[in-house]
Design a protein around this motif. Structure first.
Motif, short mmCIF file in Angstrom:
data_model
loop_
_atom_site.label_atom_id
_atom_site.label_comp_id
_atom_site.label_asym_id
_atom_site.label_seq_id
_atom_site.Cartn_x
_atom_site.Cartn_y
_atom_site.Cartn_z
N UNK A 22 0.83 -1.20 0.00
CA UNK A 22 0.00 0.00 0.00
C UNK A 22 0.87 1.25 0.00
N UNK A 23 1.97 1.20 0.75
CA UNK A 23 2.86 2.36 0.82
C UNK A 23 3.42 2.70 -0.55
N UNK A 24 3.92 1.70 -1.26
CA UNK A 24 4.50 1.99 -2.57
C UNK A 24 3.41 2.34 -3.59
N UNK A 25 2.19 1.79 -3.41
CA UNK A 25 1.10 2.14 -4.31
C UNK A 25 0.73 3.62 -4.14
N UNK A 26 0.66 4.09 -2.89
CA UNK A 26 0.37 5.51 -2.65
C UNK A 26 1.54 6.38 -3.10
N UNK A 27 2.74 5.85 -2.90
CA UNK A 27 3.94 6.59 -3.33
C UNK A 27 3.95 6.75 -4.84
N UNK A 28 3.57 5.69 -5.55
CA UNK A 28 3.55 5.77 -7.01
C UNK A 28 2.41 6.62 -7.52
N UNK A 29 1.28 6.57 -6.86
CA UNK A 29 0.10 7.32 -7.30
C UNK A 29 -1.11 6.42 -7.20
N UNK A 30 -1.92 6.63 -6.17
CA UNK A 30 -3.01 5.70 -5.84
C UNK A 30 -4.19 5.87 -6.79
N UNK A 31 -4.18 6.89 -7.64
CA UNK A 31 -5.36 7.15 -8.48
C UNK A 31 -5.10 6.95 -9.96
N UNK A 32 -4.02 6.29 -10.32
CA UNK A 32 -3.74 6.14 -11.75
C UNK A 32 -3.07 4.81 -12.03
#
Length: 674
Positions: free
Chosen positions: A568-578
């Protein structure tokens, strides 16, 4: 009967730890409106400092170590440990929680999880991954009450924590700042208009909560020792207790903590009986908090008191994906070339990145598009992975039917966990999902009667005589497996684009924006949530199956709650909406390409998790759209500059009258802001 009462007394020790954590959670929530998932991890730091001082006289700081000539006494060690906890509370207030006090619930949950991941990684780096024994300073022996021999240590722990909880209650009840905190909890805007400083009240509550929780972990460490994972995740049963207390009453939290501790102790006693089922001998005590959370939120979720906030920051924008054939072809071609030219080590890292990108895409769908905070995606992936082991070894189910069946199992599990989402959302849903993830991990993945300790082998994936296994002889990263993963990722991305641009995707965005408005527009909110959880769990299940194929044999560590929070951390870091954010998350994820490269070059060790946690906090505070969103914004800025810098063509001579052009419709920017 005597044994039952004695085990009930033993459960008071665990109940005392729950009292400290739940009191800290309540204080922070009443003052800030934030559920601090890092409460256990923050309390753990001061306890570690205390234990290490007692062990060898070393004062371990985040950077550097000071040495005492000889181990100081218990009182001085405890004071130093509490001073560390106080400083940690102050830093957490100013650097982590204060910047997101007016942010959406998603950002608040994310920063607390980032702090939890960072604190856990820092504890592993500074104190080691193994459990540390805490020297006992509590009275040993027993207290005789009639024919009963009750443990003096557990009774003392419960008494100390009840006194500390009473002091916290007295602060809220009788002091000026405490009454102001309760007033701000009812109406923060009104409290601010009356001259109270909400930031100062939040600082006091956070420091008090950290101190009370630290004392409870110090006492708990005397019983069980200190372990980075266990104490960080003890926040889950404490959250169940806080919900029982309706996020308000410290005394109900105290009673609930003691009852939960006693009940878990009795379960451990009953599990030793000969008539107790073998499959229920492990992990059932962790299922209990999940059931409590489910029942409380499903029955009373809408009636739980909400805290007044001054929320002014919106969720990050969502960019609808577009399928451009030449761009998609170029990306696939780059991936194919990279897989061919890279060495086996880096090829395995890139293959893992493709799998992690798929798992991150499930977060993008459920959190970025639907607005539901799910912390159980790793558990869904693990459920599919362990099912894959069963169906490929016991039933010889062929590939790819095995992946489809196991992913459907994950989808069904996801829809079951989504049932509370019909009545709740936001941080309360995050509590349900993390409780579900911990229950699945402890009751299923760590249960040797369901998943043998000897390992869970997975059959080789073959199709039409072609072998897609990851290993063969000395080749540890076969190209055929990497190409198979790439092909599945392409199919999943096409499915995601189709969903996101269709009616289902628009329904997701409408529910994310405003559930009542979506319902008034004719959207079935419950059905939309069920579809969202099912689809995201299905995608996570596919990723879990591919993780199983990539390892050949599964273990519980592959799908632990900590691993899920890191994804989840890396997903939010990468961009959770794209979609681009999911690709970036895959590259940054555990065992991915960047992870492999950094370990090859710098030997980061456990520092990677620390960097991930800190990066998550900074991203949530400074750049909610993530790396992909910021990159897209910069590209659009440069493109706009280039367009404006082009020379303006000279005006043309007026020509003969031409027919008026047809009216054109401007294509709206495919961005949905909420």
């Amino acid at each position: 009967m005597t044994t039952l009462i004695e085990f009930a007394a033993l459960g008071l020790g665990l109940g005392a730890v729950y009292i400290g954590l739940s009191t800290g959670l309540l204080l922070v929530y009443r003052a800030t409106g934030i559920i601090n998932f890092a409460q256990g991890a923050m309390a753990m730091w001061g306890a570690y400092v205390f234990a290490q001082l007692q062990k060898d006289g070393s004062l371990v700081l985040p950077i550097g170590t000071l040495w005492f000539p000889e181990p100081p006494g218990v009182a001085l060690s405890l004071v130093i440990g509490l001073v560390n906890a106080l400083l940690l509370g102050v830093l957490a207030h100013y650097l982590v929680f204060r910047p997101v006090r007016r942010a959406p619930a998603l950002a608040q949950v994310v920063v607390s999880i980032g702090l939890m991941v960072a604190m856990q990684a820092l504890a592993v780096i500074r104190f080691g991954p193994n459990s540390i024994k805490v020297q006992s300073f509590l009275p040993d022996g027993t207290i005789t009450v009639g024919s009963l021999e009750l443990p003096a240590r557990e009774l003392t722990m419960a008494a100390i924590m009840i006194v500390l909880a009473a002091l916290a209650w007295s602060y809220l009840r009788f002091t000026h700042n405490g009454r102001a905190t309760r007033a701000a909890a009812e109406n923060e805007r009104g409290a601010v208009l009356m001259g109270f400083s909400a930031d100062r009240l939040a600082l006091i509550a956070l420091v008090m909560g950290t101190l009370v929780s630290t004392v409870s972990v110090v006492l708990g460490g005397v019983l069980t020792g200190l372990s980075p994972t266990n104490y960080a995740l003890l926040v889950v049963p404490a959250l169940a207790v806080v919900l029982v207390a309706r996020l308000e009453s410290i005394w109900i939290a105290v009673a609930g903590s003691l009852v939960l501790g006693i009940f878990q102790s009795e379960l451990s006693l009953l599990s030793t009986r000969s008539w107790w089922p073998t499959w229920a001998q492990s992990g059932l005590d962790q299922v209990l908090p999940f059931l409590v959370v489910m029942v409380i939120l499903f029955a009373f979720g809408k009636r739980l008191p909400a805290r007044g906030t001054l929320q002014t920051v919106r969720l990050p924008d969502v960019v609808l994906p577009r399928f451009v054939p030449w761009k998609a072809g170029a990306l696939v071609l780059v991936a194919v070339i990279a897989l061919i030219v890279l060495s086996p080590t880096y090829r395995f890292g890139l293959t893992t990145s493709l799998i992690v990108a798929m798992l991150a895409l499930s977060y993008v769908l459920i959190t970025g598009y639907l607005g539901q905070i799910s912390l159980a995606q790793s558990a869904f992936a693990g459920a599919a992975g362990f099912t894959l082991s069963k169906v490929t070894t016991a039933w010889n189910l062929p590939f790819p039917l095995a992946i489809l069946l196991c992913s459907l199992v994950a989808a069904v599990l996801g829809m079951l966990v989504a049932l509370p989402a019909f009545r709740i959302r936001g941080v309360q849903l995050a509590i349900v999902t993390i409780a579900a993830a911990l229950a699945i991990e402890r009751f299923v993945f760590d249960n040797y009667s369901l998943t043998p300790a000897t390992g869970n082998p997975i059959g080789r994936p073959t199709l039409f005589g072609l072998d897609f296994a990851v290993r063969s002889g000395r080749d540890l990263s076969r190209l055929s497996f990497s190409f198979m993963v790439l092909a599945i990722l392409v199919l999943v991305v096409l499915l995601f684009v189709r969903i996101a641009r269709g009616d289902t995707g628009r329904a997701f965005l409408a529910v994310r924006a405003n559930e009542r408005a979506a319902a008034s527009a004719g959207i079935d909110v419950r059905r939309t949530k069920l579809i969202g959880f099912g689809l995201s769990a299905f995608i996570a299940g596919i990723a879990g199956c591919l993780i199983g194929y990539s390892q050949g044999q599964l273990s519980a560590e592959s799908f632990s709650v900590v691993v899920g929070l890191t994804i989840l951390a890396v997903a939010y870091l990468g961009g959770i909406t794209s979609f681009g954010g999911a690709i970036v998350a895959g590259l940054l994820g555990p065992l991915g390409l960047v992870y492999t490269a950094l370990h090859q070059w710098f030997d980061l060790g456990n520092a990677y998790a620390l960097i991930t946690g800190l990066g998550l906090i900074l991203t949530a505070i400074l750049n909610p759209s993530g790396i992909a969103g910021e990159t897209r914004r910069q590209v659009e800025w440069v493109t706009g500059k280039l367009r404006r810098s082009r020379p303006v063509p000279p005006p043309r001579e007026p020509a003969a009258a031409a027919p008026a052009p047809a009216a054109t419709v401007e294509t709206p920017r495919m961005t949905t802001g909420v």
